[in-house]
Design an enzyme around this catalytic site. Structure first.
Site, PDB file in Angstrom:
ATOM      1  N   ARG A   1    -116.235 -57.501  14.211  1.00  0.00           N
ATOM      2  CA  ARG A   1    -117.181 -57.347  13.274  1.00  0.00           C
ATOM      3  C   ARG A   1    -117.694 -57.701  12.181  1.00  0.00           C
ATOM      4  NH1 ARG A   1    -116.400 -53.384   8.419  1.00  0.00           N
ATOM      5  NH2 ARG A   1    -117.710 -52.354   8.805  1.00  0.00           N
TER       6      ARG A   1
ATOM      7  N   ASN B   1    -112.874 -46.884   7.503  1.00  0.00           N
ATOM      8  CA  ASN B   1    -112.290 -47.943   6.938  1.00  0.00           C
ATOM      9  C   ASN B   1    -111.267 -47.458   5.691  1.00  0.00           C
ATOM     10  OD1 ASN B   1    -114.230 -49.745   8.235  1.00  0.00           O
ATOM     11  ND2 ASN B   1    -115.537 -50.578   5.594  1.00  0.00           N
TER      12      ASN B   1
ATOM     13  N   GLN C   1    -120.394 -61.752   1.635  1.00  0.00           N
ATOM     14  CA  GLN C   1    -119.594 -61.789   1.078  1.00  0.00           C
ATOM     15  C   GLN C   1    -119.153 -63.126   1.716  1.00  0.00           C
ATOM     16  OE1 GLN C   1    -117.475 -57.632   2.127  1.00  0.00           O
ATOM     17  NE2 GLN C   1    -116.232 -58.382   0.266  1.00  0.00           N
TER      18      GLN C   1
ATOM     19  N   TYR D   1    -107.786 -47.895   2.967  1.00  0.00           N
ATOM     20  CA  TYR D   1    -107.494 -48.625   2.432  1.00  0.00           C
ATOM     21  C   TYR D   1    -105.762 -48.509   1.586  1.00  0.00           C
ATOM     22  CZ  TYR D   1    -110.736 -52.739   3.059  1.00  0.00           C
ATOM     23  OH  TYR D   1    -111.306 -53.309   3.689  1.00  0.00           O
TER      24      TYR D   1
ATOM     25  N   GLU E   1    -114.951 -60.879  -2.954  1.00  0.00           N
ATOM     26  CA  GLU E   1    -114.856 -59.655  -3.375  1.00  0.00           C
ATOM     27  C   GLU E   1    -115.658 -58.475  -4.571  1.00  0.00           C
ATOM     28  OE1 GLU E   1    -113.096 -57.474  -1.546  1.00  0.00           O
ATOM     29  OE2 GLU E   1    -113.262 -55.920  -3.292  1.00  0.00           O
ATOM     30  N   TRP E   2    -116.799 -59.072  -4.193  1.00  0.00           N
ATOM     31  CA  TRP E   2    -118.287 -58.078  -4.959  1.00  0.00           C
ATOM     32  C   TRP E   2    -117.973 -58.397  -6.271  1.00  0.00           C
ATOM     33  CZ3 TRP E   2    -121.868 -57.489  -1.269  1.00  0.00           C
ATOM     34  CH2 TRP E   2    -121.294 -56.870  -0.566  1.00  0.00           C
TER      35      TRP E   2
ATOM     36  N   HIS F   1    -124.292 -53.656   5.296  1.00  0.00           N
ATOM     37  CA  HIS F   1    -123.077 -53.576   4.525  1.00  0.00           C
ATOM     38  C   HIS F   1    -123.285 -53.657   3.138  1.00  0.00           C
ATOM     39  CE1 HIS F   1    -118.649 -54.279   4.645  1.00  0.00           C
ATOM     40  NE2 HIS F   1    -118.953 -54.514   3.193  1.00  0.00           N
TER      41      HIS F   1
ATOM     42  N   PHE G   1    -108.548 -61.632   0.282  1.00  0.00           N
ATOM     43  CA  PHE G   1    -108.233 -60.573   1.098  1.00  0.00           C
ATOM     44  C   PHE G   1    -107.792 -60.638   2.788  1.00  0.00           C
ATOM     45  CE2 PHE G   1    -109.927 -56.933  -1.899  1.00  0.00           C
ATOM     46  CZ  PHE G   1    -109.003 -55.998  -1.019  1.00  0.00           C
TER      47      PHE G   1
ATOM     48  N   GLU H   1    -111.649 -51.411   9.432  1.00  0.00           N
ATOM     49  CA  GLU H   1    -111.526 -52.141   7.845  1.00  0.00           C
ATOM     50  C   GLU H   1    -110.106 -51.665   7.754  1.00  0.00           C
ATOM     51  OE1 GLU H   1    -113.519 -52.852   3.832  1.00  0.00           O
ATOM     52  OE2 GLU H   1    -115.551 -52.801   5.862  1.00  0.00           O
TER      53      GLU H   1
ATOM     54  N   TRP I   1    -109.328 -56.432   8.096  1.00  0.00           N
ATOM     55  CA  TRP I   1    -109.893 -57.227   6.262  1.00  0.00           C
ATOM     56  C   TRP I   1    -109.295 -57.746   5.629  1.00  0.00           C
ATOM     57  CZ3 TRP I   1    -115.559 -57.051   5.969  1.00  0.00           C
ATOM     58  CH2 TRP I   1    -115.977 -57.695   4.334  1.00  0.00           C
TER      59      TRP I   1
ATOM     60  N   ASN J   1    -122.767 -49.511   6.468  1.00  0.00           N
ATOM     61  CA  ASN J   1    -120.763 -49.269   6.205  1.00  0.00           C
ATOM     62  C   ASN J   1    -120.827 -48.727   4.575  1.00  0.00           C
ATOM     63  OD1 ASN J   1    -118.132 -51.398   5.999  1.00  0.00           O
ATOM     64  ND2 ASN J   1    -118.552 -51.272   4.008  1.00  0.00           N
ATOM     65  N   GLU J   2    -119.507 -47.835   5.285  1.00  0.00           N
ATOM     66  CA  GLU J   2    -119.067 -46.836   3.778  1.00  0.00           C
ATOM     67  C   GLU J   2    -120.142 -46.599   2.598  1.00  0.00           C
ATOM     68  OE1 GLU J   2    -116.906 -49.412   1.689  1.00  0.00           O
ATOM     69  OE2 GLU J   2    -115.081 -49.862   3.143  1.00  0.00           O
TER      70      GLU J   2
HETATM   71  C1  GBH Z   1    -114.200 -52.494   0.934  1.00  0.00           C
HETATM   72  O1  GBH Z   1    -114.764 -51.110   0.686  1.00  0.00           O
HETATM   73  C2  GBH Z   1    -115.311 -53.019   1.421  1.00  0.00           C
HETATM   74  O2  GBH Z   1    -116.351 -52.715   2.646  1.00  0.00           O
HETATM   75  C3  GBH Z   1    -115.192 -54.421   1.762  1.00  0.00           C
HETATM   76  O3  GBH Z   1    -116.523 -55.034   1.864  1.00  0.00           O
HETATM   77  C4  GBH Z   1    -114.550 -55.110   0.589  1.00  0.00           C
HETATM   78  O4  GBH Z   1    -114.581 -56.517   0.732  1.00  0.00           O
HETATM   79  C5  GBH Z   1    -113.373 -54.420   0.796  1.00  0.00           C
HETATM   80  O5  GBH Z   1    -113.178 -53.189   1.357  1.00  0.00           O
HETATM   81  C6  GBH Z   1    -112.171 -54.850   0.094  1.00  0.00           C
HETATM   82  O6  GBH Z   1    -112.506 -53.907  -1.406  1.00  0.00           O
HETATM   83  O7  GBH Z   1    -111.733 -45.604  -5.902  1.00  0.00           O
HETATM   84  O8  GBH Z   1    -110.055 -44.067  -6.384  1.00  0.00           O
HETATM   85  O9  GBH Z   1    -110.431 -43.355  -3.969  1.00  0.00           O
HETATM   86  C7  GBH Z   1    -113.060 -50.577   0.341  1.00  0.00           C
HETATM   87  C8  GBH Z   1    -113.982 -48.849  -0.099  1.00  0.00           C
HETATM   88  C9  GBH Z   1    -112.801 -47.525  -1.865  1.00  0.00           C
HETATM   89  C10 GBH Z   1    -111.089 -48.569  -1.095  1.00  0.00           C
HETATM   90  C11 GBH Z   1    -112.642 -47.223  -3.251  1.00  0.00           C
HETATM   91  C12 GBH Z   1    -110.040 -48.113  -2.343  1.00  0.00           C
HETATM   92  C13 GBH Z   1    -110.053 -47.525  -4.302  1.00  0.00           C
HETATM   93  C14 GBH Z   1    -109.346 -46.143  -5.352  1.00  0.00           C
HETATM   94  N1  GBH Z   1    -112.938 -48.679  -1.577  1.00  0.00           N
HETATM   95  N2  GBH Z   1    -111.012 -47.141  -2.938  1.00  0.00           N
HETATM   96  S1  GBH Z   1    -110.384 -44.812  -5.501  1.00  0.00           S
END
Ligand code: GBH
Length: 460
Positions: free
Chosen positions: A75, A293, A18, A295, A419-420, A119, A428, A366, A412, A164-165
């Site tokens: 990190r 992590n 990223q 969100y 952002e992928w 990651h 962010f 995160e 984060w 990661n995740e």
């Molecule tokens: C992170 O993943 C990543 O580690 C990072 O690289 C990325 O930049 C950052 O978040 C911001 O996106 O899919 O309906 O359950 C985030 C993982 C998974 C968090 C999906 C939010 C959304 C709702 N995300 N989730 S749902």
């Protein structure tokens, strides 16, 4: 003014693909993200991480910016294909040097490195030749790569995160296909998830047996959003619990308790692989801390296969496996990602982890938000992000006072980045990046974070 514990770790996070750019120089091999992002239609405007923030060439300036706001821990992740261009055997010394310089510069700046080994930027050769995370030799390849990192960096790096995740890798990479390697399947996520857990376990095994003298900590970072029962009915409460088990316990139960949650076994049948007794032994207790992590939050309700109006299917086909409908409250504020800002969900999740996993040390590795930031008169007044951080850190503080062993928090992200699949539009960062000039500018939230760190409190 509510203080955080004196040893609370205030950090900031990024990941290699990223931010680094420099994807094909100094011996780096291609990764699945180099390949995926070049396929037309896969990313916003066809954007790639080829340049990203050019952190590869600007890391000294970036570390200075971190120092300016008083960050205690950084990190970042290592790009596997910089260390091993094809993912195995041959080591690329130029890649090693880059991370050596990065680590040394951090330590000089009095910032503790927290290193994630994976990651999402898998060496492309492992995808093409070994089927990526669906291949049964992946745990061995990952462990061999981890071994090189421990050997070369472990004298200075004392905090390791294996993966990661894994949920995102499995569901978004192998279920929904929105992230690399872009596969769509209802069974592959569970197979990929299985090999990810074993890869983590093997790497930890090597660290603990071969590098004990390094005296560091090693763990894994899982992601989980909170699921709140939509109503007080038993059906909805069970649905929310089920959703959390399919989300977080999928990975955390094997690591803390040795096996997948019963509800997943029941509902997935032979789509869920089985751990052997040796594997169970290897993975049980394989994390020194609970990396999280987090969100956002959604309501969960029991689903009878009927798609309710207003339901959000953010997690694709897996809703069907779980028998769960997800929805949002129309009163919740949304970030640019359309993720709801619900700090109390974060607090409930911390308590859920605390109880289910026997009071582990938790690090939020995160938490953050995207907004449509703009430079106006030389400043980025990102009040919404500042409010976001304040509200989430406030509940973190409350959770600590209620007995949750939350030991640190990583925002984060350090700066706006790739952002992928969503490219550069979703910002962010605590630092604004002008992607034309690559200039960085601290946002208002960065100055606020600096204050929070120096006061060891967010209540001011
Ligand atoms: C992170 O993943 C990543 O580690 C990072 O690289 C990325 O930049 C950052 O978040 C911001 O996106 O899919 O309906 O359950 C985030 C993982 C998974 C968090 C999906 C939010 C959304 C709702 N995300 N989730 S749902």
């Amino acid at each position: 003014m509510k203080k955080f514990p004196n040893d609370f770790i205030w950090g900031i996070a990024t990941s290699s693909y990223q931010i680094e750019g420099a994807t094909a120089i100094d011996g780096k091999g291609p990764s699945i993200w180099d390949a995926f992002s070049r396929i037309p239609g896969k990313t916003h405007n066809g954007e790639t991480g080829e340049v990203a923030c050019d952190h590869y060439h600007r890391f000294k300036e970036d570390i200075q910016l971190m120092k300016n706001i008083g960050i205690k821990a950084y990190r970042f992740s290592i790009a596997w294909s910089r260390i091993m261009p094809t993912g195995k055997e041959t080591i690329n010394e130029e890649g090693i040097s880059f991370y050596n310089n990065l680590i040394d510069t951090l330590i000089e700046a009095d910032i503790t490195p927290w290193v994630t080994l994976y990651h999402w930027d898998l060496p492309l050769a492992l995808q093409l030749e070994d089927d990526g995370w669906l291949g049964d030799s992946m745990p061995d390849y990952f462990a061999a790569y981890a071994d090189v990192c421990f050997e070369r960096f472990g004298d200075r790096v004392k905090n390791w995160i294996t993966l990661n995740e894994p949920w995102v890798v499995a569901i978004l990479g192998y279920g929904q296909g929105v992230l690399a390697p872009g596969r769509i399947s209802s069974s592959e996520p569970y197979l990929a998830g299985h090999y990810l857990i074993l890869a983590h376990g093997k790497a930890v095994n090597i660290y603990r047996s071969k590098y004990k003298h390094q005296n560091g900590l090693i763990g894994i970072t899982n992601n989980c959003d909170w699921r709140e029962p939509l109503t007080n009915s038993k059906e909805d409460k069970d649905a929310a619990e089920r959703a959390l088990e399919f989300f977080l316990a999928w990975f955390a139960d094997p690591i803390y308790k040795g096996d997948y949650p019963m509800v997943m076994k029941e509902r997935l049948g032979n789509r869920l692989p089985v751990f052997s007794e040796d594997e169970k032994e290897m993975i049980t207790g394989s994390s020194d801390f609970f990396g999280l992590n987090h969100y956002t939050t959604m309501y969960a309700s029991n689903s009878n296969g009927i798609i309710k109006e207003g339901s959000v299917y953010g997690n694709g086909g897996i809703s069907k496996d779980q028998g769960v409908d997800l929805s949002l409250d129309k009163n919740w504020n949304l970030t640019l990602m359309q993720w709801a800002v619900v700090p109390w969900g974060c607090k409930k999740l911390l308590h859920w982890i605390n109880e289910r996993y026997n009071h582990p040390n938790i690090y939020i590795t995160e938490n953050g938000c995207a907004y449509a930031d703009e430079i106006i008169d030389g400043q980025v007044n990102d009040q919404e992000r500042l409010d976001f951080y304040q509200s989430y850190l406030k509940v973190c503080n409350e959770a600590i006072n209620e007995g949750v062993k939350l030991k640190g928090y990583f925002a984060w992200s350090f700066m706006d980045n790739f952002e992928w699949a969503l490219g550069y539009e979703k910002r962010f960062g605590l630092h604004y990046v002008d992607f034309k000039t690559l200039e960085r500018l601290p946002k208002k939230s960065a100055y606020w974070y600096k204050d929070a760190i120096s006061k060891n409190s967010v209540d001011f």
